[in-house]
Design a protein around this motif. Structure first.
Motif, PDB file in Angstrom:
ATOM      1  N   TYR A   1     -20.900   4.982   6.605  1.00 49.88           N
ATOM      2  CA  TYR A   1     -19.941   3.871   6.476  1.00 49.88           C
ATOM      3  C   TYR A   1     -19.088   4.067   5.210  1.00 49.88           C
ATOM      4  O   TYR A   1     -17.864   3.978   5.240  1.00 49.88           O
ATOM      5  CB  TYR A   1     -20.691   2.532   6.390  1.00 49.88           C
ATOM      6  N   PHE A   2     -19.725   4.382   4.116  1.00 45.88           N
ATOM      7  CA  PHE A   2     -19.001   4.527   2.845  1.00 45.88           C
ATOM      8  C   PHE A   2     -18.259   5.857   2.801  1.00 45.88           C
ATOM      9  O   PHE A   2     -17.109   5.927   2.382  1.00 45.88           O
ATOM     10  CB  PHE A   2     -19.989   4.396   1.662  1.00 45.88           C
TER      11      PHE A   2
ATOM     12  N   GLY B   1     -17.865  -3.046  -7.151  1.00 48.43           N
ATOM     13  CA  GLY B   1     -17.815  -1.831  -7.968  1.00 48.43           C
ATOM     14  C   GLY B   1     -17.621  -0.581  -7.141  1.00 48.43           C
ATOM     15  O   GLY B   1     -17.555   0.521  -7.663  1.00 48.43           O
ATOM     16  N   PHE B   2     -17.517  -0.786  -5.797  1.00 45.80           N
ATOM     17  CA  PHE B   2     -17.277   0.363  -4.907  1.00 45.80           C
ATOM     18  C   PHE B   2     -15.921   0.218  -4.239  1.00 45.80           C
ATOM     19  O   PHE B   2     -15.475  -0.882  -3.928  1.00 45.80           O
ATOM     20  CB  PHE B   2     -18.372   0.386  -3.832  1.00 45.80           C
ATOM     21  N   GLY B   3     -15.273   1.322  -3.986  1.00 44.25           N
ATOM     22  CA  GLY B   3     -13.987   1.321  -3.280  1.00 44.25           C
ATOM     23  C   GLY B   3     -12.830   1.188  -4.249  1.00 44.25           C
ATOM     24  O   GLY B   3     -12.990   0.713  -5.367  1.00 44.25           O
TER      25      GLY B   3
ATOM     26  N   PHE C   1     -12.543  -6.269 -20.046  1.00 41.67           N
ATOM     27  CA  PHE C   1     -11.592  -5.452 -19.280  1.00 41.67           C
ATOM     28  C   PHE C   1     -10.172  -5.758 -19.786  1.00 41.67           C
ATOM     29  O   PHE C   1      -9.385  -4.855 -20.066  1.00 41.67           O
ATOM     30  CB  PHE C   1     -11.722  -5.772 -17.784  1.00 41.67           C
TER      31      PHE C   1
ATOM     32  N   ASN D   1      -1.483  -1.358 -10.910  1.00 38.39           N
ATOM     33  CA  ASN D   1      -2.545  -2.189 -10.315  1.00 38.39           C
ATOM     34  C   ASN D   1      -2.099  -3.638 -10.241  1.00 38.39           C
ATOM     35  O   ASN D   1      -1.036  -4.005 -10.731  1.00 38.39           O
ATOM     36  CB  ASN D   1      -3.808  -2.041 -11.160  1.00 38.39           C
TER      37      ASN D   1
ATOM     38  N   MET E   1       0.825  -1.228   0.000  1.00 43.75           N
ATOM     39  CA  MET E   1       0.000   0.000   0.000  1.00 43.75           C
ATOM     40  C   MET E   1       0.847   1.260   0.000  1.00 43.75           C
ATOM     41  O   MET E   1       0.414   2.316  -0.428  1.00 43.75           O
ATOM     42  CB  MET E   1      -0.927  -0.022   1.228  1.00 43.75           C
TER      43      MET E   1
HETATM   44  C1  SDX Z   1     -10.127  -2.436 -10.118  1.00 48.92           C
HETATM   45  O1  SDX Z   1      -5.775  -0.852  -8.522  1.00 48.92           O
HETATM   46  C2  SDX Z   1      -6.367  -0.510  -9.604  1.00 48.92           C
HETATM   47  O2  SDX Z   1      -6.027   0.448 -10.235  1.00 48.92           O
HETATM   48  C3  SDX Z   1      -7.503  -1.434 -10.014  1.00 48.92           C
HETATM   49  C4  SDX Z   1      -8.392  -0.948 -11.158  1.00 48.92           C
HETATM   50  C5  SDX Z   1      -7.630  -0.890 -12.498  1.00 48.92           C
HETATM   51  O3  SDX Z   1      -8.041  -0.110 -13.357  1.00 48.92           O
HETATM   52  O4  SDX Z   1      -6.706  -1.721 -12.693  1.00 48.92           O
HETATM   53  O5  SDX Z   1      -8.912   0.330 -10.864  1.00 48.92           O
HETATM   54  C6  SDX Z   1      -9.548  -1.921 -11.388  1.00 48.92           C
HETATM   55  O6  SDX Z   1      -9.693  -3.472  -9.654  1.00 48.92           O
HETATM   56  C7  SDX Z   1     -11.178  -1.627  -9.422  1.00 48.92           C
HETATM   57  C8  SDX Z   1     -11.649  -2.297  -8.071  1.00 48.92           C
HETATM   58  C9  SDX Z   1     -12.693  -3.382  -8.401  1.00 48.92           C
HETATM   59  N1  SDX Z   1     -13.010  -4.150  -7.162  1.00 48.92           N
HETATM   60  C10 SDX Z   1     -14.219  -4.006  -6.561  1.00 48.92           C
HETATM   61  O7  SDX Z   1     -15.081  -3.198  -6.916  1.00 48.92           O
HETATM   62  C11 SDX Z   1     -14.411  -4.966  -5.373  1.00 48.92           C
HETATM   63  C12 SDX Z   1     -15.029  -4.213  -4.184  1.00 48.92           C
HETATM   64  N2  SDX Z   1     -13.979  -3.304  -3.636  1.00 48.92           N
HETATM   65  C13 SDX Z   1     -13.211  -3.766  -2.503  1.00 48.92           C
HETATM   66  O8  SDX Z   1     -12.933  -5.115  -2.503  1.00 48.92           O
HETATM   67  C14 SDX Z   1     -12.021  -2.840  -2.194  1.00 48.92           C
HETATM   68  O9  SDX Z   1     -12.525  -1.572  -2.189  1.00 48.92           O
HETATM   69  C15 SDX Z   1     -10.780  -2.884  -3.071  1.00 48.92           C
HETATM   70  C16 SDX Z   1     -10.234  -4.265  -3.219  1.00 48.92           C
HETATM   71  C17 SDX Z   1     -11.061  -2.316  -4.429  1.00 48.92           C
HETATM   72  C18 SDX Z   1      -9.710  -2.010  -2.402  1.00 48.92           C
HETATM   73  O10 SDX Z   1      -9.383  -2.658  -1.219  1.00 48.92           O
HETATM   74  P1  SDX Z   1      -8.283  -2.054  -0.196  1.00 48.92           P
HETATM   75  O11 SDX Z   1      -7.615  -0.865  -0.777  1.00 48.92           O
HETATM   76  O12 SDX Z   1      -7.431  -3.193   0.250  1.00 48.92           O
HETATM   77  O13 SDX Z   1      -9.154  -1.506   0.991  1.00 48.92           O
HETATM   78  P2  SDX Z   1      -9.709  -2.367   2.180  1.00 48.92           P
HETATM   79  O14 SDX Z   1     -10.252  -3.670   1.664  1.00 48.92           O
HETATM   80  O15 SDX Z   1      -8.664  -2.434   3.228  1.00 48.92           O
HETATM   81  O16 SDX Z   1     -10.964  -1.505   2.653  1.00 48.92           O
HETATM   82  C19 SDX Z   1     -10.801  -0.456   3.599  1.00 48.92           C
HETATM   83  C20 SDX Z   1     -12.129  -0.482   4.390  1.00 48.92           C
HETATM   84  C21 SDX Z   1     -12.411  -1.834   5.055  1.00 48.92           C
HETATM   85  O17 SDX Z   1     -13.270  -1.584   6.171  1.00 48.92           O
HETATM   86  P3  SDX Z   1     -12.564  -1.446   7.665  1.00 48.92           P
HETATM   87  O18 SDX Z   1     -11.710  -2.688   7.849  1.00 48.92           O
HETATM   88  O19 SDX Z   1     -11.761  -0.164   7.614  1.00 48.92           O
HETATM   89  O20 SDX Z   1     -13.744  -1.381   8.595  1.00 48.92           O
HETATM   90  O21 SDX Z   1     -13.227  -0.246   3.489  1.00 48.92           O
HETATM   91  C22 SDX Z   1     -14.063  -1.401   3.487  1.00 48.92           C
HETATM   92  C23 SDX Z   1     -13.248  -2.554   4.026  1.00 48.92           C
HETATM   93  O22 SDX Z   1     -14.086  -3.557   4.598  1.00 48.92           O
HETATM   94  N3  SDX Z   1     -14.438  -1.639   2.090  1.00 48.92           N
HETATM   95  C24 SDX Z   1     -15.655  -2.022   1.686  1.00 48.92           C
HETATM   96  C25 SDX Z   1     -15.583  -2.051   0.279  1.00 48.92           C
HETATM   97  N4  SDX Z   1     -14.342  -1.706  -0.119  1.00 48.92           N
HETATM   98  C26 SDX Z   1     -13.647  -1.455   1.011  1.00 48.92           C
HETATM   99  N5  SDX Z   1     -16.773  -2.333   2.369  1.00 48.92           N
HETATM  100  C27 SDX Z   1     -17.851  -2.692   1.618  1.00 48.92           C
HETATM  101  N6  SDX Z   1     -17.874  -2.757   0.260  1.00 48.92           N
HETATM  102  C28 SDX Z   1     -16.752  -2.444  -0.431  1.00 48.92           C
HETATM  103  N7  SDX Z   1     -16.755  -2.488  -1.778  1.00 48.92           N
END
Ligand code: SDX
Length: 424
Positions: free
Chosen positions: A348-349, A299-301, A380, A228, A47
Motif C-alpha cells: 500500500y505504501f 509523518g508519512f507521505g 517548525f 509548500n 499539484m
Molecule cells: C509537511 O509541501 C511541503 O513541502 C510540506 C513540508 C514542508 O517542509 O513545508 O514538507 C512539511 O507538511 C510534510 C507533510 C506532513 N503531513 C503528514 O505527515 C500528514 C500525513 N500525510 C498525508 O496527509 C499526505 O501524504 C500529504 C498531505 C502529506 C500529501 O498529500 P497529497 O499529496 O495530497 O496526496 P494524497 O492525499 O492525494 O495521497 C495519495 C494517496 C491517497 O490514497 P489513494 O486515494 O491513491 O488510494 O496516498 C494516500 C492517500 O490516501 N496517502 C496516505 C498517506 N498519505 C497519502 N495513506 C495513509 N497515510 C498517509 N500518511
C-alpha cells in the motif's frame, strides 16, 4: 530556439511559451490562456501549477534532492548554523564572518519583545495552543513596529524587519512556553547563540552544547521548502501588499494544519497511542490503509517527495546520536523505526510512494530536548521563519508579482428570480 507548447481546443490551436528553470524544470506559461482562448485551467491543490519562479530553494521529489540557494541540505546540516543558513536564504550568498556577526547582532538586538506584546501572550489561557499564541502575537507586532507596516517597505526596511522577526519570534515561542508553565519569562541573552538563547529562555540555566547543536540542525532542516502550503500562504497574503507581520501570521496558521506542520505533533501522539495499545504498530498500518477510516500514518507521505525526504534521513540518523549523547532512551523511537520498516515493506505504501517525511522523526528529538509536544509545530515555525521571510522578500522584489486572485469554474444555480418569504 525557445520552446513552445500548443493547446488545441474547439478546433483552434493556441501556442504558449515554455519557461525552463536553471535545473531544467519546464513550465508552460499560460498567462494569456483566457484572453486568447476563453479557457482557464483547473488544478485542485495546485499539484501541477507553479505560482512563481524562485531562486531560493530547489527540490527534486523523485531524486530526494533539497538545496538552499544551490547548497545541498546535507552539507548545510553538517557544516553550517541556523543563522548562517538564514542569511543564505535571505541574501542568496553565504555570509562573510563580518556579515554573519552583524546579522546575528541585529537579531540579538531585536529579541526583546515590546511590553505590550508580552501582555498579549500573558492574556492567553495557560492551555492555549502555542500556535494560536504565535499567530496572534506575530500579527500584533504590527501595532508595535509601525515603521514596518507600509504597503511598500524600502530595501532597508525589509532587511531590518527580517532580522526583527527572527529575534521576536524566538522570544514569542519561549515567552508563551514560560507562561503556559506559570513561570516568569526569561530575558534574551545576546551573548548566547540563537539556539542557546532560545533554550535558555525556555528552561533557564546553562545550555548543554549538544542540545543547542541538535536544535540548530533541526532548525536548518526546516528553514525553507519552496512553495509548500504555508509559504504559498505567506506569498498570497503578501501579494496584496499586506505587511510582513500579517503575511507571517497567515503562514503560521496554514502550518498549524495536521496535514502540514501540525503533523509533527500528531506523529508523537500517534506513537504514544500505539505504545499505550501495547506497541503493536500493525493496527495503525491497517487503519492507515483502510479507505473507510480517515486515519493517516502521520509523518508519512509528501506532495513532492516520491522518494525519501532527505530531511527525514538526516533527522533519523541524528535521533540515535542525539539521544545517546543526552543519555535518553525513548521507546517511541523504537516504535517509529518498527512502523517505518513495516510500512516500507507494505505494498500500500510502496505503490503510493509513501515515505517518512520531515515530521516523522523530528518530534523524537524535540521531546529529548524537553520541548512539550504541543509546541512542536511552533518549533517548525521557528525553523521556517527565515524561509517565509526570504520568500516574502523575493515576492515583493519580483516585478512579475501580481496580487494572487485565482479563477474558478462556477457549478452553482443558474440565474433565478427573488421570491417573497411568504411565497417560498
Ligand atoms: C509537511 O509541501 C511541503 O513541502 C510540506 C513540508 C514542508 O517542509 O513545508 O514538507 C512539511 O507538511 C510534510 C507533510 C506532513 N503531513 C503528514 O505527515 C500528514 C500525513 N500525510 C498525508 O496527509 C499526505 O501524504 C500529504 C498531505 C502529506 C500529501 O498529500 P497529497 O499529496 O495530497 O496526496 P494524497 O492525499 O492525494 O495521497 C495519495 C494517496 C491517497 O490514497 P489513494 O486515494 O491513491 O488510494 O496516498 C494516500 C492517500 O490516501 N496517502 C496516505 C498517506 N498519505 C497519502 N495513506 C495513509 N497515510 C498517509 N500518511
Amino acid at each position: 530556439m525557445s520552446l513552445k507548447a500548443k493547446i488545441e481546443v474547439d478546433g483552434k490551436v493556441f501556442e504558449f511559451p515554455v519557461l525552463e528553470g536553471s535545473e531544467k524544470e519546464k513550465a508552460i506559461d499560460i498567462g494569456k490562456l483566457r484572453a486568447e482562448s476563453g479557457y482557464i485551467t483547473i488544478d485542485h491543490g495546485f499539484m501541477n501549477t507553479g505560482s512563481c519562479a524562485s531562486g531560493i530553494t530547489f527540490l527534486d521529489g523523485e531524486l530526494g534532492i533539497l538545496r538552499y540557494r544551490g547548497y545541498p541540505i546535507e552539507q548545510l546540516a553538517e557544516k553550517s548554523s541556523f543563522i548562517e543558513v538564514s542569511y543564505l536564504l535571505v541574501y542568496g550568498e553565504l555570509p562573510t564572518a563580518d556579515q554573519l556577526k552583524s546579522f546575528s547582532q541585529k537579531i540579538a538586538d531585536n529579541s526583546k519583545l515590546p511590553e505590550g506584546a508580552g501582555k498579549i501572550i500573558d492574556a492567553f489561557p495557560k492551555d492555549a495552543h502555542p500556535m494560536a499564541v504565535a499567530s496572534a502575537t506575530s500579527v500584533a507586532l504590527s501595532a508595535f513596529h509601525h515603521k514596518y507596516t507600509s504597503a511598500n517597505p524600502s530595501a532597508a526596511e525589509k532587511e531590518e524587519v527580517i532580522a526583527l522577526m527572527l529575534g521576536q519570534f524566538k522570544s514569542i515561542a519561549a515567552h508563551q512556553y514560560r507562561r503556559s508553565q506559570g513561570l516568569e519569562p526569561i530575558a534574551s541573552n545576546p551573548a548566547l547563540s540563537y539556539c542557546e538563547d532560545f533554550m535558555s529562555m525556555m528552561f533557564g540555566g546553562k545550555v548543554n552544547a549538544e542540545v543547542a547543536k541538535a536544535l540548530d540542525i533541526l532548525l536548518i532542516l526546516h528553514a525553507d521548502h519552496e512553495q509548500n502550503c504555508s509559504t504559498s500562504t505567506v506569498r498570497v497574503v503578501g501579494s496584496s501588499n499586506a505587511n510582513v507581520f500579517a503575511s507571517i501570521s497567515a503562514g503560521i496558521d496554514a502550518l498549524w494544519g495536521p496535514l502540514h506542520g501540525g503533523a509533527n505533533q500528531e506523529v508523537l501522539e500517534m506513537l504514544a497511542e500505539i505504545k499505550k495499545a501495547g506497541g503493536d504498530h500493525k493496527k495503525a498500518l491497517e487503519r492507515a490503509k483502510d479507505k473507510n477510516d480517515d486515519f493517516k500514518l502521520m509523518g508519512f507521505g509528501h506532495r513532492v517527495y516520491k522518494n525519501f525526504d532527505p530531511r527525514a534521513k538526516i533527522i533519523k540518523k541524528a535521533c540515535d546520536s542525539i539521544l545517546t549523547q543526552l543519555g535518553v532512551k525513548d521507546e517511541l523511537l523504537d516504535i517509529a523505526k518498527g512502523l517505518e520498516q513495516e510500512a516500507l515493506a507494505d505494498d500500500y505504501f510502496k505503490s503510493r510512494n509513501l515515505y517518512p517525511n520531515v515530521d516523522f522523526y523530528s518530534g523524537i528529538i524535540y521531546r529529548a530536548l524537553g520541548i512539550p509536544t504541543n509546541m512542536f509545530t511552533v518549533m517548525f515555525a521557528l525553523g521556517r521563519m527565515p524561509g517565509w521571510l526570504s520568500q516574502w522578500k523575493e515576492m515583493r522584489e519580483t516585478k512579475e508579482t501580481k496580487i494572487s486572485r485565482p479563477r474558478q469554474v462556477y457549478v452553482g444555480s443558474p440565474v433565478r428570480e427573488y421570491t417573497a418569504i411568504n411565497k417560498r
